[in-house]
Each structure stands twice: as C-alpha cells, then as structure tokens.
Design an enzyme around this catalytic site. Structure first.
Site, PDB file in Angstrom:
ATOM      1  N   ASP A   1       0.869  -1.191   0.000  1.00 56.81           N
ATOM      2  CA  ASP A   1       0.000   0.000   0.000  1.00 56.81           C
ATOM      3  C   ASP A   1       0.896   1.229   0.000  1.00 56.81           C
ATOM      4  O   ASP A   1       1.852   1.330   0.772  1.00 56.81           O
ATOM      5  CB  ASP A   1      -0.903  -0.028   1.245  1.00 56.81           C
ATOM      6  CG  ASP A   1      -2.014   1.009   1.157  1.00 56.81           C
ATOM      7  OD1 ASP A   1      -1.718   2.206   0.969  1.00 56.81           O
ATOM      8  OD2 ASP A   1      -3.186   0.619   1.289  1.00 56.81           O
ATOM      9  N   ILE A   2       0.596   2.158  -0.871  1.00 58.55           N
ATOM     10  CA  ILE A   2       1.440   3.339  -1.063  1.00 58.55           C
ATOM     11  C   ILE A   2       1.302   4.334   0.098  1.00 58.55           C
ATOM     12  O   ILE A   2       2.164   5.209   0.266  1.00 58.55           O
ATOM     13  CB  ILE A   2       1.081   4.015  -2.427  1.00 58.55           C
ATOM     14  CG1 ILE A   2       2.278   4.776  -2.983  1.00 58.55           C
ATOM     15  CG2 ILE A   2      -0.144   4.883  -2.327  1.00 58.55           C
ATOM     16  CD1 ILE A   2       3.384   3.918  -3.464  1.00 58.55           C
TER      17      ILE A   2
ATOM     18  N   GLU B   1     -12.290   3.473  -1.269  1.00 57.21           N
ATOM     19  CA  GLU B   1     -11.628   4.374  -2.213  1.00 57.21           C
ATOM     20  C   GLU B   1     -11.481   3.780  -3.607  1.00 57.21           C
ATOM     21  O   GLU B   1     -11.824   4.428  -4.592  1.00 57.21           O
ATOM     22  CB  GLU B   1     -10.212   4.712  -1.716  1.00 57.21           C
ATOM     23  CG  GLU B   1     -10.163   5.714  -0.591  1.00 57.21           C
ATOM     24  CD  GLU B   1      -8.729   5.920  -0.108  1.00 57.21           C
ATOM     25  OE1 GLU B   1      -7.799   5.828  -0.941  1.00 57.21           O
ATOM     26  OE2 GLU B   1      -8.556   6.135   1.091  1.00 57.21           O
TER      27      GLU B   1
ATOM     28  N   HIS C   1     -10.052  -5.670  -2.916  1.00 57.95           N
ATOM     29  CA  HIS C   1      -8.713  -5.849  -2.348  1.00 57.95           C
ATOM     30  C   HIS C   1      -8.800  -6.120  -0.855  1.00 57.95           C
ATOM     31  O   HIS C   1      -9.687  -5.627  -0.167  1.00 57.95           O
ATOM     32  CB  HIS C   1      -7.820  -4.629  -2.618  1.00 57.95           C
ATOM     33  CG  HIS C   1      -8.408  -3.325  -2.191  1.00 57.95           C
ATOM     34  ND1 HIS C   1      -9.344  -2.649  -2.939  1.00 57.95           N
ATOM     35  CD2 HIS C   1      -8.191  -2.560  -1.091  1.00 57.95           C
ATOM     36  CE1 HIS C   1      -9.677  -1.523  -2.312  1.00 57.95           C
ATOM     37  NE2 HIS C   1      -8.998  -1.452  -1.184  1.00 57.95           N
TER      38      HIS C   1
ATOM     39  N   HIS D   1      -6.608  -5.808   2.685  1.00 58.89           N
ATOM     40  CA  HIS D   1      -5.451  -5.197   3.350  1.00 58.89           C
ATOM     41  C   HIS D   1      -4.853  -6.211   4.327  1.00 58.89           C
ATOM     42  O   HIS D   1      -5.578  -6.798   5.134  1.00 58.89           O
ATOM     43  CB  HIS D   1      -5.877  -3.989   4.188  1.00 58.89           C
ATOM     44  CG  HIS D   1      -6.393  -2.821   3.418  1.00 58.89           C
ATOM     45  ND1 HIS D   1      -5.630  -1.709   3.133  1.00 58.89           N
ATOM     46  CD2 HIS D   1      -7.615  -2.575   2.877  1.00 58.89           C
ATOM     47  CE1 HIS D   1      -6.354  -0.822   2.468  1.00 58.89           C
ATOM     48  NE2 HIS D   1      -7.569  -1.323   2.297  1.00 58.89           N
TER      49      HIS D   1
END
Ligand code: AMP
Length: 134
Positions: free
Chosen positions: A28-29, A88, A93, A95
C-alpha cells in the site's frame, strides 16, 4: 480497467510482494505500518469482495493467507491483521497489516508512518523472498 488492474498488469508501477496467475500482492502506497500489503484478484473488477464468484473468493483468501505468512516472516510483528474496506478504490482488495498493537489497524491513524522509496523497495523484496520460500 481500474488502477489496480493496471498495477497487476505492470502498466502502473508498484512494490510487488507476491504474484500468481490469478492474484497479485503489492505494498500500500500510504501504509499504516511497514509491510502493509494489498492483495487483489487480477482479472475481477467488482468492487465488493462478497460479490466474487466462489472460486475467485476462495482463491483470493488462500493467496492472502500465503502472503500473510511471508509478511510475518519478513516483518517483525505480533500478528498480521486483515481488513476489507474498499471505500476508495473500486477493485476488490484485502489489506494485510503487520500489527504491534490493535491501533496499527486504525485507518484514521494520523500521522501515518512514511517510508522512502528505497525502504518500500527493500520491504517488498524481503516479503517476496519469504513468499518464494513457501
Ligand atoms: P480502500 O479502497 O478504502 O481499501 O483504500 C484504498 C487503499 O489503496 C488505500 O489504503 C490507498 O493507500 C491504497 N492505494 C491507492 N492507490 C494506490 C497505488 N497506486 N498503489 C498502492 N496503494 C494504493
């Protein structure tokens, strides 16, 4: 195509953590902790995990479990926590977040830790190396 489909296809750069034919994992960025990883199906663009067909759903969780083992081996942490939000990015996805305390899974954490590109690359390489041993 979603931004995450483009990441899985290599059209947008990412810090790759693991991959298989059908699934892809990358850092994750904007991480909650070092090693915070996102796990996605490559080819499914539904944005809600519980809409996935059974095969994709089961395969995604199986792949995520392997990635979590690699994260645990590479990153000092008590546990790897799991969250599914999807508020978002409209592409399913999961996490995976290395945890020291339960506060590490607080998405409102402020400030979030920040890492240099070199640190991100080294973290991804360490997890990938553990993944390849599984
Ligand atoms: P959510 O959809 O609520 O699960 O949040 C999307 C997550 O994707 C956030 O944690 C973002 O930091 C992360 N994210 C968004 N764009 C990228 C990207 N290009 N590379 C890596 N992570 C991203």
């Amino acid at each position: 195509m979603t931004i995450f489909s483009k990441i899985a296809a290599g059209e947008i750069p990412s810090y790759k953590v693991a991959e298989s034919e059908d699934f892809y994992a990358f850092l994750d960025i904007n991480p909650l902790a070092a090693g915070h990883t996102l796990v996605i199906p490559r080819h499914v663009e539904d944005d809600y995990i519980f809409n996935l067909d059974h095969e994709t759903y089961a395969g995604l969780w199986e792949f995520a479990g392997k990635v979590a083992k690699a994260i645990k081996a590479a990153i000092p942490c008590k546990r790897v926590g799991v969250a599914v939000l999807g508020m978002e990015v409209p592409h399913t996805h999961i996490h995976l977040v290395p945890l020291q305390t339960e506060g590490d899974l607080d998405f409102r954490k402020s400030p979030k830790p920040s890492f240099t590109p070199e640190q991100m690359a080294a973290t991804a390489a360490a997890i990938l190396s553990e993944y390849e041993k599984l």
